[in-house]
Design a protein around this motif. Structure first.
Motif, short mmCIF file in Angstrom:
data_model
loop_
_atom_site.label_atom_id
_atom_site.label_comp_id
_atom_site.label_asym_id
_atom_site.label_seq_id
_atom_site.Cartn_x
_atom_site.Cartn_y
_atom_site.Cartn_z
N UNK A 190 -109.05 15.64 83.35
CA UNK A 190 -109.07 15.75 81.90
C UNK A 190 -107.72 15.50 81.22
N UNK A 191 -106.60 16.02 81.73
CA UNK A 191 -105.34 15.77 81.03
C UNK A 191 -105.02 14.28 80.92
N UNK A 192 -105.18 13.54 82.00
CA UNK A 192 -104.89 12.09 81.98
C UNK A 192 -105.86 11.36 81.06
N UNK A 193 -107.15 11.72 81.15
CA UNK A 193 -108.15 11.07 80.30
C UNK A 193 -107.85 11.30 78.83
N UNK A 194 -107.54 12.53 78.47
CA UNK A 194 -107.31 12.84 77.05
C UNK A 194 -106.06 12.17 76.52
N UNK A 195 -105.01 12.10 77.33
CA UNK A 195 -103.79 11.42 76.88
C UNK A 195 -104.07 9.95 76.60
N UNK B 212 -107.02 8.48 76.08
CA UNK B 212 -108.00 8.36 75.01
C UNK B 212 -107.33 8.48 73.64
N UNK B 213 -106.50 9.50 73.47
CA UNK B 213 -105.81 9.70 72.20
C UNK B 213 -104.92 8.50 71.89
N UNK B 214 -104.21 8.00 72.89
CA UNK B 214 -103.33 6.85 72.68
C UNK B 214 -104.12 5.63 72.23
#
Length: 342
Positions: free
Chosen positions: A304-309, A311-313
């Protein structure tokens, strides 16, 4: 534990105390590179004025609103997902972000479309966990024409219309679950896969991968008809209890979506812990406890941390008009947990 001082921050960021003072108080302009280094060092050491630093460092950045539609707000996984979205938004260094996270009351097309319309009124880019319904694709296409990008997360939908997909390679997830069962089962027997809904493209791909692995590499196992559990605990529990009575030679279960708690409870009640290979998704308190007592064999997890970073970018990039960076599938390496590495 001693609270970090301004001297600690100066040492950690490799600048003078006077430079830190200028960044904090905005008395004199500091190079952007230096200010960002101070901010990053403050994050690392837990400096108390991190909020003020962020305001000073990023005061000239553009402001964007990002909207998210997730599922099942009471589930541990989606609670963790919401937290990581907020963390990623707060850590963004190219824009000031405001995040709105919503949950449809049910996963019906009308409920999802209503939530999306509500979000679009206030946000410039949207990311959604949703089944692949024609109504969902239609609203994605409608907002694409209006210049509002919509991203699919975890389970893809509206391929060719949505701005991009962020999640796992779900076919590989299903094959990995099958691989584990084929090697961990004490002897060949019957296996079964549970999906929340065939409308969730991610679940369908996991089922396809699961079945194809056994068909190609372990034909001595019999794959039973796929069970639809609506991602619910009760349906999963009742169905597995019935399957255990009907098929005493059941050796493997893969819960490809939600409802793992029902599978865990059924195996414990029937005293089949350790006797059946159970594969679930995501490391949450329930699956972690079941890994520890041997009820669950393996959990396949989303980073989740990598995906969210990322995705937001990409949502920021799409707002700023960089469409070449989107409109693709972005797969993240999935994490595997067993009792020995939790």
């Amino acid at each position: 534990m001693r609270r970090p001082t301004i001297s600690d921050l100066a040492k950690a960021s490799g600048v003078s105390v006077a430079t830190i003072d200028r960044v904090l108080n905005g008395r004199h302009r500091v190079r952007e590179e230096t200010a960002r280094r101070v901010y990053e060092a403050a994050q690392e050491i837990g400096y108390h004025a991190i909020g003020l630093l962020r305001q000073r460092v990023f005061e000239d950045l553009p402001q964007y609103r990002l909207g998210f539609v997730l599922q099942k707000p009471m589930q541990s996984f989606y609670q963790a997902f919401a937290r990581e979205i907020s963390v990623a938004a707060a850590a963004a260094t190219t824009a000031k972000l405001q995040v709105q996270i919503e949950y449809p009351p049910v996963s019906t097309p009308s409920a999802i479309v209503e939530k999306v319309r509500t979000l679009v009124m206030r946000n410039q880019a949207i990311a959604i966990v949703a089944p692949d319904y024609p109504a969902v694709e239609a609203i994605v296409e409608e907002f694409k024409e209006k210049g509002i990008p919509v991203f699919s997360i975890l389970s893809d939908f509206a391929a060719g219309v949505r701005a991009g997909y962020f999640g796992l390679d779900n076919r590989k997830v299903g094959r990995s679950a099958a691989w584990t069962i084929a090697r961990m089962a004490r002897k060949p027997g019957k296996v079964v896969c549970f999906v929340g809904s065939h409308r969730f493209h991610g679940h369908e791909l996991r089922e396809m991968g699961f079945r194809s692995y056994f068909r190609e590499n372990a034909p001595e196992f019999e794959v039973l008809e796929t069970m639809v559990n609506l991602d619910t605990v009760d349906v999963t529990h009742e169905t597995i209890s019935t399957l255990l009575q009907k098929h005493p030679d059941l050796v493997g279960i893969y819960v490809a979506g939600g409802g793992m708690e029902g599978a865990i409870a059924a195996l414990r009640e029937e005293k089949r812990t350790g006797d059946i290979t159970l594969i679930v998704n995501e490391l949450v308190p329930e699956s972690k406890a079941a890994l520890m007592d041997g009820t669950v064999t393996m959990a396949i997890c989303t980073p989740l941390p990598a995906l969210c970073r990322e995705l937001v970018a990409q949502m920021i990039s799409s707002i700023e008009g960089n469409t070449q960076a989107t409109a693709r599938q972005t797969f993240f390496p999935f994490e595997i947990y067993i009792s020995e590495n939790i």
